[in-house]
Write an enzyme that holds these catalytic residues in place. Structure first.
Site, PDB file in Angstrom:
ATOM      1  N   ALA A   1     135.146  97.528 -14.144  1.00  0.00           N
ATOM      2  CA  ALA A   1     133.944  96.911 -14.713  1.00  0.00           C
ATOM      3  C   ALA A   1     133.752  95.525 -14.110  1.00  0.00           C
ATOM      4  O   ALA A   1     134.375  95.174 -13.113  1.00  0.00           O
ATOM      5  CB  ALA A   1     134.065  96.832 -16.234  1.00  0.00           C
ATOM      6  N   ASN A   2     132.870  94.727 -14.679  1.00  0.00           N
ATOM      7  CA  ASN A   2     132.654  93.356 -14.220  1.00  0.00           C
ATOM      8  C   ASN A   2     132.209  92.512 -15.410  1.00  0.00           C
ATOM      9  O   ASN A   2     132.080  93.008 -16.522  1.00  0.00           O
ATOM     10  CB  ASN A   2     131.615  93.335 -13.093  1.00  0.00           C
ATOM     11  CG  ASN A   2     130.289  93.887 -13.553  1.00  0.00           C
ATOM     12  OD1 ASN A   2     129.630  93.302 -14.413  1.00  0.00           O
ATOM     13  ND2 ASN A   2     129.900  95.034 -13.026  1.00  0.00           N
TER      14      ASN A   2
END
Ligand code: CTP
Ligand code: CA
Length: 228
Positions: A33-34
């Site tokens: 993810a980020n």
């Protein structure tokens, strides 16, 4: 409604907005993810809805509230986000604000990966579909296709390259070199952007993500009104 009313300059229009991060599974308990909060994308969806547009907000996992008056389609992966955007077409406007994971695991495991004597597993990655580029070159292409870009170097040149490569009309380029790590754009409250189109670029002063959203929504309403 505490916000001051704005003209219904987008009534009768349909807008699709992507927001948030994507989550790409590695196994049933882990993902790539980020740090995207969804704040900028959700603010743009809200600003378009306030101007009377019907708004489809396709969002990855976020903790912030869904703005009033938008239709939320909640997704996790880039591939789900692309499918949801294509399902939402046709649209007059599409704004791609999501921080889509560029890569996903080539072969997500069906069961939890365990430690073992062989040491850590190798993680093979494959590239995700580009949702903006797919929409920018779509047979049902929206009249206005807008992308975002976070750049640290050669902001304008990189943004112009993305305009062409992705078939966009406008790139909102974030200058992420402004401000230290304590005021990072991702998850932060403000943005310093350049609006880049084929006719040139314009620098906007640093402002809140909500203010960027309002100014951008006004601009898109004018462009839709005056475009051929
Ligand atoms: N984007 C998208 N789908 C992807 C990757 C990016 O729709 N798989 C969109 C983003 O929402 C944004 C724009 O493309 O509007 C630019 O994203 P960015 O990450 O800056 O561009 P990339 O093409 O991924 O290039 P790079 O990360 O290598 O700079
Ligand atoms: Ca990227």
């Amino acid at each position: 409604e505490l916000l001051s009313p704005v003209a219904q300059s987008l009534s009768g229009r349909h807008a699709v907005v992507t927001s948030g991060p994507t989550h790409e599974p590695i196994d049933p308990v882990r993902y790539i993810a980020n740090r995207s909060s969804g704040r900028q994308g959700h603010a743009i969806a809200a600003a378009l809805a306030r101007r009377g547009a019907r708004v489809t907000l396709v969002s990855g996992p976020v903790t912030i509230a869904t703005p009033a008056g938008v239709d939320l389609v909640a997704v996790e992966t880039a591939r789900e986000m692309l499918a949801a955007v294509e399902d939402a077409l046709p649209a007059d406007i599409a704004v791609f604000v999501a921080a889509v994971a560029d890569w996903r695991s080539a072969d997500a495991a069906d069961s939890k990966m365990k430690k073992g004597p062989g040491g850590p597993p190798a993680l093979a990655l494959v590239e995700n579909p580009d949702i903006l580029a797919t929409t920018g070159h779509h047979r049902a292409r929206p009249r206005l296709v807008v992308g975002f870009a976070a750049e640290t170097n050669d902001l304008l040149a990189n943004a112009v390259a993305k305009l062409d490569r992705k078939g966009a009309d406008m790139i909102v380029a974030n200058d992420v070199s402004k401000g230290g790590a304590d005021q990072g754009v991702m998850g932060g409250a403000t943005n310093t952007v350049h609006l880049v189109t084929r006719s040139g670029s314009e620098a906007w002063p640093q402002m809140t993500k909500e203010a960027v959203a309002e100014k951008l929504a006004d601009r898109l309403a004018v462009l839709l009104e005056t475009a051929p």
